[in-house]
Design a protein around this motif. Structure first.
Motif, PDB file in Angstrom:
ATOM      1  N   LEU A 128      55.009  47.559 -93.841  1.00 22.63           N
ATOM      2  CA  LEU A 128      54.993  49.023 -93.866  1.00 22.63           C
ATOM      3  C   LEU A 128      53.696  49.525 -93.246  1.00 22.63           C
ATOM      4  CD1 LEU A 128      53.115  50.514 -96.295  1.00 22.63           C
ATOM      5  CD2 LEU A 128      54.839  49.457 -97.739  1.00 22.63           C
ATOM      6  N   VAL A 129      53.811  50.653 -92.574  1.00 25.36           N
ATOM      7  CA  VAL A 129      52.686  51.233 -91.841  1.00 25.36           C
ATOM      8  C   VAL A 129      52.345  52.589 -92.436  1.00 25.36           C
ATOM      9  CG1 VAL A 129      51.896  52.130 -89.614  1.00 25.36           C
ATOM     10  CG2 VAL A 129      53.254  50.032 -89.711  1.00 25.36           C
ATOM     11  N   ARG A 130      51.096  52.775 -92.762  1.00 25.89           N
ATOM     12  CA  ARG A 130      50.604  54.078 -93.221  1.00 25.89           C
ATOM     13  C   ARG A 130      50.024  54.797 -92.011  1.00 25.89           C
ATOM     14  NH1 ARG A 130      45.540  54.855 -94.934  1.00 25.89           N
ATOM     15  NH2 ARG A 130      45.105  56.889 -95.838  1.00 25.89           N
ATOM     16  N   GLU A 131      50.713  55.843 -91.557  1.00 30.46           N
ATOM     17  CA  GLU A 131      50.369  56.524 -90.304  1.00 30.46           C
ATOM     18  C   GLU A 131      49.402  57.666 -90.606  1.00 30.46           C
ATOM     19  OE1 GLU A 131      49.681  58.635 -87.438  1.00 30.46           O
ATOM     20  OE2 GLU A 131      51.387  59.715 -88.264  1.00 30.46           O
ATOM     21  N   THR A 132      48.193  57.580 -90.065  1.00 31.26           N
ATOM     22  CA  THR A 132      47.116  58.478 -90.507  1.00 31.26           C
ATOM     23  C   THR A 132      46.473  59.295 -89.395  1.00 31.26           C
ATOM     24  OG1 THR A 132      45.435  56.737 -90.243  1.00 31.26           O
ATOM     25  CG2 THR A 132      46.547  56.880 -92.375  1.00 31.26           C
ATOM     26  N   GLU A 133      46.785  59.024 -88.143  1.00 31.05           N
ATOM     27  CA  GLU A 133      46.102  59.712 -87.043  1.00 31.05           C
ATOM     28  C   GLU A 133      46.528  61.171 -86.991  1.00 31.05           C
ATOM     29  OE1 GLU A 133      43.393  60.066 -84.050  1.00 31.05           O
ATOM     30  OE2 GLU A 133      43.832  58.234 -85.175  1.00 31.05           O
ATOM     31  N   PRO A 134      45.576  62.120 -86.949  1.00 28.78           N
ATOM     32  CA  PRO A 134      45.949  63.534 -86.856  1.00 28.78           C
ATOM     33  C   PRO A 134      46.866  63.793 -85.667  1.00 28.78           C
ATOM     34  CG  PRO A 134      43.604  63.322 -87.292  1.00 28.78           C
ATOM     35  CD  PRO A 134      44.114  61.936 -87.015  1.00 28.78           C
ATOM     36  N   GLN A 135      47.898  64.606 -85.885  1.00 29.68           N
ATOM     37  CA  GLN A 135      48.863  64.881 -84.819  1.00 29.68           C
ATOM     38  C   GLN A 135      48.189  65.519 -83.609  1.00 29.68           C
ATOM     39  OE1 GLN A 135      52.034  63.705 -85.605  1.00 29.68           O
ATOM     40  NE2 GLN A 135      50.929  63.053 -87.431  1.00 29.68           N
ATOM     41  N   SER A 136      47.196  66.375 -83.865  1.00 26.67           N
ATOM     42  CA  SER A 136      46.553  67.116 -82.777  1.00 26.67           C
ATOM     43  C   SER A 136      45.655  66.250 -81.908  1.00 26.67           C
ATOM     44  CB  SER A 136      45.736  68.275 -83.356  1.00 26.67           C
ATOM     45  OG  SER A 136      44.738  67.780 -84.241  1.00 26.67           O
ATOM     46  N   THR A 137      45.265  65.077 -82.399  1.00 27.40           N
ATOM     47  CA  THR A 137      44.348  64.231 -81.628  1.00 27.40           C
ATOM     48  C   THR A 137      44.981  62.909 -81.191  1.00 27.40           C
ATOM     49  OG1 THR A 137      43.422  63.250 -83.660  1.00 27.40           O
ATOM     50  CG2 THR A 137      42.345  65.234 -82.805  1.00 27.40           C
ATOM     51  N   LYS A 138      46.271  62.737 -81.406  1.00 24.72           N
ATOM     52  CA  LYS A 138      46.924  61.503 -80.992  1.00 24.72           C
ATOM     53  C   LYS A 138      46.906  61.381 -79.467  1.00 24.72           C
ATOM     54  CE  LYS A 138      50.312  60.049 -84.461  1.00 24.72           C
ATOM     55  NZ  LYS A 138      49.965  60.952 -85.572  1.00 24.72           N
ATOM     56  N   SER A 139      46.592  60.194 -79.000  1.00 25.53           N
ATOM     57  CA  SER A 139      46.635  59.896 -77.571  1.00 25.53           C
ATOM     58  C   SER A 139      48.030  59.378 -77.209  1.00 25.53           C
ATOM     59  CB  SER A 139      45.598  58.824 -77.232  1.00 25.53           C
ATOM     60  OG  SER A 139      45.925  57.602 -77.880  1.00 25.53           O
ATOM     61  N   LYS A 140      48.284  59.224 -75.906  1.00 29.61           N
ATOM     62  CA  LYS A 140      49.554  58.638 -75.471  1.00 29.61           C
ATOM     63  C   LYS A 140      49.723  57.228 -76.042  1.00 29.61           C
ATOM     64  CE  LYS A 140      50.062  61.228 -71.144  1.00 29.61           C
ATOM     65  NZ  LYS A 140      50.137  61.135 -69.667  1.00 29.61           N
ATOM     66  N   LYS A 141      48.609  56.521 -76.138  1.00 27.08           N
ATOM     67  CA  LYS A 141      48.656  55.176 -76.710  1.00 27.08           C
ATOM     68  C   LYS A 141      49.080  55.228 -78.179  1.00 27.08           C
ATOM     69  CE  LYS A 141      45.743  51.160 -77.666  1.00 27.08           C
ATOM     70  NZ  LYS A 141      44.364  50.612 -77.622  1.00 27.08           N
ATOM     71  N   ASP A 142      48.565  56.211 -78.922  1.00 23.99           N
ATOM     72  CA  ASP A 142      48.933  56.360 -80.331  1.00 23.99           C
ATOM     73  C   ASP A 142      50.420  56.645 -80.484  1.00 23.99           C
ATOM     74  OD1 ASP A 142      46.296  56.014 -81.243  1.00 23.99           O
ATOM     75  OD2 ASP A 142      45.842  58.138 -80.991  1.00 23.99           O
ATOM     76  N   TRP A 143      50.930  57.584 -79.660  1.00 25.52           N
ATOM     77  CA  TRP A 143      52.350  57.912 -79.740  1.00 25.52           C
ATOM     78  C   TRP A 143      53.195  56.705 -79.350  1.00 25.52           C
ATOM     79  CZ3 TRP A 143      53.815  61.574 -82.642  1.00 25.52           C
ATOM     80  CH2 TRP A 143      53.094  62.765 -82.756  1.00 25.52           C
ATOM     81  N   GLY A 144      52.725  55.940 -78.379  1.00 22.98           N
ATOM     82  CA  GLY A 144      53.441  54.726 -78.004  1.00 22.98           C
ATOM     83  C   GLY A 144      53.470  53.720 -79.139  1.00 22.98           C
ATOM     84  N   ALA A 145      52.332  53.574 -79.818  1.00 22.67           N
ATOM     85  CA  ALA A 145      52.271  52.642 -80.948  1.00 22.67           C
ATOM     86  C   ALA A 145      53.209  53.084 -82.065  1.00 22.67           C
ATOM     87  CB  ALA A 145      50.837  52.547 -81.461  1.00 22.67           C
ATOM     88  N   LEU A 146      53.303  54.396 -82.289  1.00 26.31           N
ATOM     89  CA  LEU A 146      54.194  54.892 -83.335  1.00 26.31           C
ATOM     90  C   LEU A 146      55.653  54.625 -82.965  1.00 26.31           C
ATOM     91  CD1 LEU A 146      54.534  56.296 -86.026  1.00 26.31           C
ATOM     92  CD2 LEU A 146      54.392  58.500 -84.842  1.00 26.31           C
ATOM     93  N   ALA A 147      55.992  54.803 -81.695  1.00 26.06           N
ATOM     94  CA  ALA A 147      57.351  54.502 -81.247  1.00 26.06           C
ATOM     95  C   ALA A 147      57.671  53.024 -81.436  1.00 26.06           C
ATOM     96  CB  ALA A 147      57.516  54.896 -79.782  1.00 26.06           C
ATOM     97  N   VAL A 148      56.711  52.161 -81.108  1.00 27.55           N
ATOM     98  CA  VAL A 148      56.896  50.719 -81.297  1.00 27.55           C
ATOM     99  C   VAL A 148      57.077  50.404 -82.783  1.00 27.55           C
ATOM    100  CG1 VAL A 148      55.744  48.479 -81.116  1.00 27.55           C
ATOM    101  CG2 VAL A 148      55.696  50.057 -79.187  1.00 27.55           C
ATOM    102  N   ALA A 149      56.308  51.075 -83.630  1.00 28.10           N
ATOM    103  CA  ALA A 149      56.432  50.864 -85.074  1.00 28.10           C
ATOM    104  C   ALA A 149      57.832  51.222 -85.554  1.00 28.10           C
ATOM    105  CB  ALA A 149      55.379  51.689 -85.819  1.00 28.10           C
ATOM    106  N   HIS A 150      58.373  52.339 -85.066  1.00 28.83           N
ATOM    107  CA  HIS A 150      59.718  52.747 -85.477  1.00 28.83           C
ATOM    108  C   HIS A 150      60.738  51.671 -85.132  1.00 28.83           C
ATOM    109  CE1 HIS A 150      59.925  56.904 -87.073  1.00 28.83           C
ATOM    110  NE2 HIS A 150      58.717  56.999 -86.551  1.00 28.83           N
ATOM    111  N   ALA A 151      60.539  50.992 -84.034  1.00 26.00           N
ATOM    112  CA  ALA A 151      61.502  49.981 -83.596  1.00 26.00           C
ATOM    113  C   ALA A 151      61.326  48.643 -84.311  1.00 26.00           C
ATOM    114  CB  ALA A 151      61.384  49.773 -82.089  1.00 26.00           C
ATOM    115  N   ASN A 152      60.167  48.416 -84.936  1.00 25.06           N
ATOM    116  CA  ASN A 152      59.862  47.055 -85.376  1.00 25.06           C
ATOM    117  C   ASN A 152      59.509  46.870 -86.845  1.00 25.06           C
ATOM    118  OD1 ASN A 152      59.661  45.119 -82.849  1.00 25.06           O
ATOM    119  ND2 ASN A 152      58.857  47.114 -82.211  1.00 25.06           N
TER     120      ASN A 152
END
Length: 392
Positions: A128-152
């Motif tokens: 399980l992943v506790r997602e903590t990065e503020p939405q307003s400061t997420k980078s493209k890399k952060d959003w990519g990591a979150l998408a990967v998390a959803h899949a895995n």
């Protein structure tokens, strides 16, 4: 639910807890909210019968306070260092090996930075992943990591409903709503508590003390805070005020230069990185907590300040407005130095309001931010995930 069903449910829950033998936590090695949340949960009895391994990762060496607290609790820990630069592949491989080689039952990942180390999980472990990065400061890399998390991974925990909704809108088809859960942060409200009655009263001393506890990074607006403090002191020559800043990070040189250029060396103290006791004691010495920020998810520093019983002045940004309500603090327009100065001045002119806000802050922290509630919520979630994995 009748009594027999309740008893069976309780027994099942306890059996599930006992079946969890090994928990691995993965978190940033430096100062941040991850450590505060993890220690709060551990001290609240999160899987107290299991063995825990804490993997501290990142470029920064492990915070000494983390090391001391882990060793005091006889909790195994390791540091998995990331080399500066782009040596990502070797880092993720090393971290993956450290996570799974002990055959854990549960892997608890704090943040998105280490997601590649838990993809394609072929083990029996629940991740399980506790997602903590503020939405307003997420980078493209952060959003990519979150998408990967959803899949895995098995579950993604957001701290607030707003954060979950923003992620859903951003990820669209990559979003897996069945994996999403909302669990607020918690802290040890007995440790982070007001000073003993009589040892410090808000705005009753000869010196007014303001403070902020946060990593020194661009998403924290320390320069606006220093500017507002300087203007406040200029407007009130007879005011004996101090600004206490705790934390370390990339913007330290700019902050030091700003303090020097304004001649505030005798009024502003940079405490660097403080351990849990140091943070608590600093907060207890303050009259007003000020959190100048450009975006949060759920600020642990604000929670700590509220638990200590301080009135809070904070930037009106996502991740703060859901915490700082009119009965516990004052919101100002982020980056607006005049608004921040006025908010501070307003409390200085109305000490009774400041004390009332401080008392309400403590009450709200006890009601909403108790780590024991957070620990039970994560245990309940893990139980759901174990049952799903077992096909129950």
């Amino acid at each position: 639910m009748d009594g027999a069903a309740h008893d069976n449910s309780t027994e099942f829950h306890e059996d599930m807890k006992k079946s969890v033998k090994r928990v691995v936590h993965v978190l940033f090695s430096g100062l941040g909210g991850h450590g505060a949340v993890m220690f709060g949960m551990l001290d609240a009895g999160f899987y107290s019968d299991a063995e825990h391994l804490v993997l501290l990762t990142g470029v920064e060496p492990p915070l000494q306070d983390y090391v001391d607290r882990l060793e005091q609790r006889n909790i195994e820990w390791r540091y998995v260092r990331k080399q500066p630069g782009r040596a990502y592949v070797s880092f993720y491989k090393t971290l993956r090996r450290a996570i799974f080689e002990s055959d854990p039952d549960l892997v608890f990942v704090h943040g998105l930075a280490t997601i590649p180390s838990v993809v394609w999980n072929r083990t029996r472990a629940v991740v399980l992943v506790r997602e903590t990065e503020p939405q307003s400061t997420k980078s493209k890399k952060d959003w990519g990591a979150l998408a990967v998390a959803h899949a895995n991974v098995d579950a993604i925990v957001h701290l607030t409903e707003d954060a979950a909704k923003t992620a859903s809108a951003k990820l669209r088809a990559l979003h897996r709503p069945g994996k999403v859960h909302i669990i607020a942060n918690g802290l040890d409200i007995d440790f982070f508590s007001p000073a003993r009655q009589g040892s410090h009263a808000i705005l009753e001393g000869d010196i007014v003390r303001l403070g902020m506890v946060a990593r020194l990074q661009p998403s924290k607006d320390h320069l606006t805070l220093i500017d507002a403090f300087d203007r406040l002191c200029s407007d009130r020559p007879s005011l004996d005020a101090r600004l206490e800043i705790a934390g370390d990070g990339a913007t330290l040189p700019a902050i030091e230069a700003e303090i020097e250029s304004r001649g505030l060396q005798s009024r502003v103290t940079l405490h660097g990185t403080l351990g849990a006791e140091g943070v608590r004691d600093l907060l207890r010495s303050l009259d007003i907590y000020v959190h100048a920020s450009l975006g949060e998810t759920m600020s642990n520093s604000i929670m700590q300040a509220m638990a200590v019983g301080l009135p809070v002045i904070a930037g009106a940004v996502s991740g703060v407005t859901n915490m700082v309500t009119p009965d516990v603090g004052i919101l100002y327009t982020s980056r607006d130095v005049h608004a921040l100065k006025s908010a501070i001045a307003g409390l200085l002119d109305n000490p009774e309001q400041a004390r009332s806000l401080g008392a309400a802050s403590r009450a709200q922290a006890v009601r909403l931010y108790d780590a024991r509630t957070t620990a039970r919520a994560y245990e309940d979630l893990a139980e759901q995930l174990f049952r799903a994995k077992a096909g129950m």
